[in-house]
Design a protein around this motif. Structure first.
Motif, short mmCIF file in Angstrom:
data_model
loop_
_atom_site.label_atom_id
_atom_site.label_comp_id
_atom_site.label_asym_id
_atom_site.label_seq_id
_atom_site.Cartn_x
_atom_site.Cartn_y
_atom_site.Cartn_z
N ASN A 1 2.83 -1.18 5.17
CA ASN A 1 3.73 -0.71 4.10
C ASN A 1 3.78 -1.64 2.90
O ASN A 1 4.56 -1.42 1.98
CB ASN A 1 5.13 -0.46 4.65
CG ASN A 1 5.84 -1.76 5.05
OD1 ASN A 1 5.29 -2.85 4.88
ND2 ASN A 1 7.03 -1.63 5.61
N ASN A 2 2.92 -2.68 2.89
CA ASN A 2 2.90 -3.56 1.71
C ASN A 2 1.58 -4.32 1.68
O ASN A 2 0.89 -4.46 2.69
CB ASN A 2 4.06 -4.55 1.75
CG ASN A 2 3.81 -5.67 2.75
OD1 ASN A 2 3.28 -6.73 2.40
ND2 ASN A 2 4.16 -5.44 4.01
N LEU B 1 2.97 2.96 -1.01
CA LEU B 1 3.44 4.31 -0.71
C LEU B 1 2.48 5.03 0.24
O LEU B 1 2.88 5.62 1.23
CB LEU B 1 3.57 5.12 -2.01
CG LEU B 1 4.60 4.62 -3.01
CD1 LEU B 1 4.53 5.42 -4.30
CD2 LEU B 1 6.01 4.71 -2.41
N PHE B 2 1.18 4.99 -0.10
CA PHE B 2 0.14 5.61 0.74
C PHE B 2 -1.21 5.11 0.27
O PHE B 2 -1.31 4.43 -0.76
CB PHE B 2 0.21 7.14 0.69
CG PHE B 2 0.17 7.70 -0.70
CD1 PHE B 2 -1.04 7.96 -1.32
CD2 PHE B 2 1.35 8.00 -1.39
CE1 PHE B 2 -1.09 8.48 -2.60
CE2 PHE B 2 1.32 8.53 -2.67
CZ PHE B 2 0.09 8.77 -3.28
N LEU B 3 -2.28 5.44 1.01
CA LEU B 3 -3.64 5.01 0.68
C LEU B 3 -4.56 6.22 0.59
O LEU B 3 -4.33 7.23 1.26
CB LEU B 3 -4.20 4.06 1.75
CG LEU B 3 -3.43 2.78 2.06
CD1 LEU B 3 -4.18 2.01 3.15
CD2 LEU B 3 -3.26 1.93 0.82
N GLU C 1 -0.81 8.07 5.26
CA GLU C 1 0.57 7.61 5.08
C GLU C 1 0.77 6.31 5.85
O GLU C 1 -0.01 5.94 6.72
CB GLU C 1 1.54 8.68 5.59
CG GLU C 1 1.32 10.07 5.00
CD GLU C 1 1.64 10.16 3.53
OE1 GLU C 1 2.42 9.29 3.02
OE2 GLU C 1 1.14 11.08 2.86
N ILE C 2 1.86 5.62 5.55
CA ILE C 2 2.21 4.38 6.25
C ILE C 2 2.25 4.61 7.76
O ILE C 2 2.83 5.60 8.23
CB ILE C 2 3.58 3.86 5.78
CG1 ILE C 2 3.64 3.70 4.26
CG2 ILE C 2 3.94 2.55 6.48
CD1 ILE C 2 2.58 2.78 3.70
N PHE D 1 0.88 2.00 -4.98
CA PHE D 1 2.10 1.21 -4.84
C PHE D 1 3.25 1.92 -5.55
O PHE D 1 3.05 2.87 -6.30
CB PHE D 1 1.90 -0.18 -5.46
CG PHE D 1 0.85 -1.01 -4.77
CD1 PHE D 1 1.11 -1.62 -3.55
CD2 PHE D 1 -0.41 -1.18 -5.35
CE1 PHE D 1 0.14 -2.38 -2.92
CE2 PHE D 1 -1.38 -1.94 -4.71
CZ PHE D 1 -1.10 -2.54 -3.50
N VAL D 2 4.45 1.42 -5.33
CA VAL D 2 5.61 2.00 -6.02
C VAL D 2 5.47 1.81 -7.54
O VAL D 2 6.00 2.60 -8.32
CB VAL D 2 6.93 1.35 -5.56
CG1 VAL D 2 7.28 1.81 -4.15
CG2 VAL D 2 6.87 -0.17 -5.62
#
Lengths: 70, 161
Positions: free
Chosen positions: B36-37, B44-46, B85-86, B126-127
């Motif tokens: 998640n980071n 947010l996702f890959l 997703e994460i 990323f956010v």
């Protein structure tokens, strides 16, 4: 021949790999008609810094994988 | 040997079960999941992309080499592409072997080598922005013009400065 010296050295050639017909190729590789040429940026599967031997060339590496003797 | 890409959830349990055989004493599973980071930056996702035909050839070559050099019996090596997703699995490696030591060693070598040499790329959302992950430098003899720390190599004029 692939000749990176003919272009900007110190730029993207320092990080690219080249594949010819879907295999990694060195600068001495001769290109032929209809060859498939790919310029590959660094692959990004993670951040693990641990070095690993090269596929197909492990026998020439300093630390080839060893068969476990258990 | 199972080498494949998936565009939906990787069926990890099925892969593990399908690989087991009577002569095995161990099955080692590596399940690479989306964190998640990245260095504290919230992810947010890959999105994963690949040069697929070359990547499949490379993955098959790695598995073949691992079976020969570590003495394991069989390997499943699969990667997911597209949006993840994460917490979802991006890469799954299963190694079946008579003995656990060889299976652990082969599994570790496979993931380390895959991450450096198999043409798969990751875009991180990323956010506060989107970037293609930097990636690791190619091993010395795969890069076109990576600097040679031990000096120029006569056999490879590209590396001469």
């Amino acid at each position: 021949m692939l000749n990176p010296r003919a272009t900007v050295h110190g730029g993207i050639w320092d990080t690219l790999a080249v594949a010819v017909n879907r295999e990694y190729a060195g600068a001495a590789t001769l290109l032929h008609d209809a060859d498939e040429l790919a310029l590959l940026p660094p692959v990004s599967g993670g951040l693990d810094p641990r070095p690993a031997p090269i596929p197909g060339r492990a026998a020439t590496q300093a630390n080839p994988p060893k068969r476990n003797q258990e | 040997m199972t080498i494949d890409f998936f565009r939906s959830v990787i069926p990890t349990a099925e892969l593990v079960e399908s690989l087991k055989a009577g002569e095995d004493g161990a099955v080692v599973l590596f399940d690479g999941i989306v964190r998640n980071n990245t260095r504290g930056r919230k992810t947010l996702f890959l999105d994963y992309e690949s040069y697929e035909q070359m990547a499949l050839d490379q993955m098959r070559a790695l598995a073949t080499q691992a079976i020969a050099q570590f003495g394991v019996r069989d390997i499943a090596l699969v990667h997911r592409l597209g949006r993840l997703e994460i917490g979802e699995s991006s890469v799954v490696i299963v190694v079946a072997s008579a003995h656990r030591g060889a299976a652990f060693d082969a599994c570790r070598w496979l993931i380390d080598t895959l991450k450096k040499t198999v043409p798969i790329w990751k875009k991180e959302h990323f956010v506060d922005g989107v970037v293609w992950a930097d990636g690791e430098p190619f091993p010395q003899d795969l890069a076109v013009a990576s600097p040679a720390p031990t000096g120029p190599t006569p056999a490879d004029p590209v590396r001469q400065r």
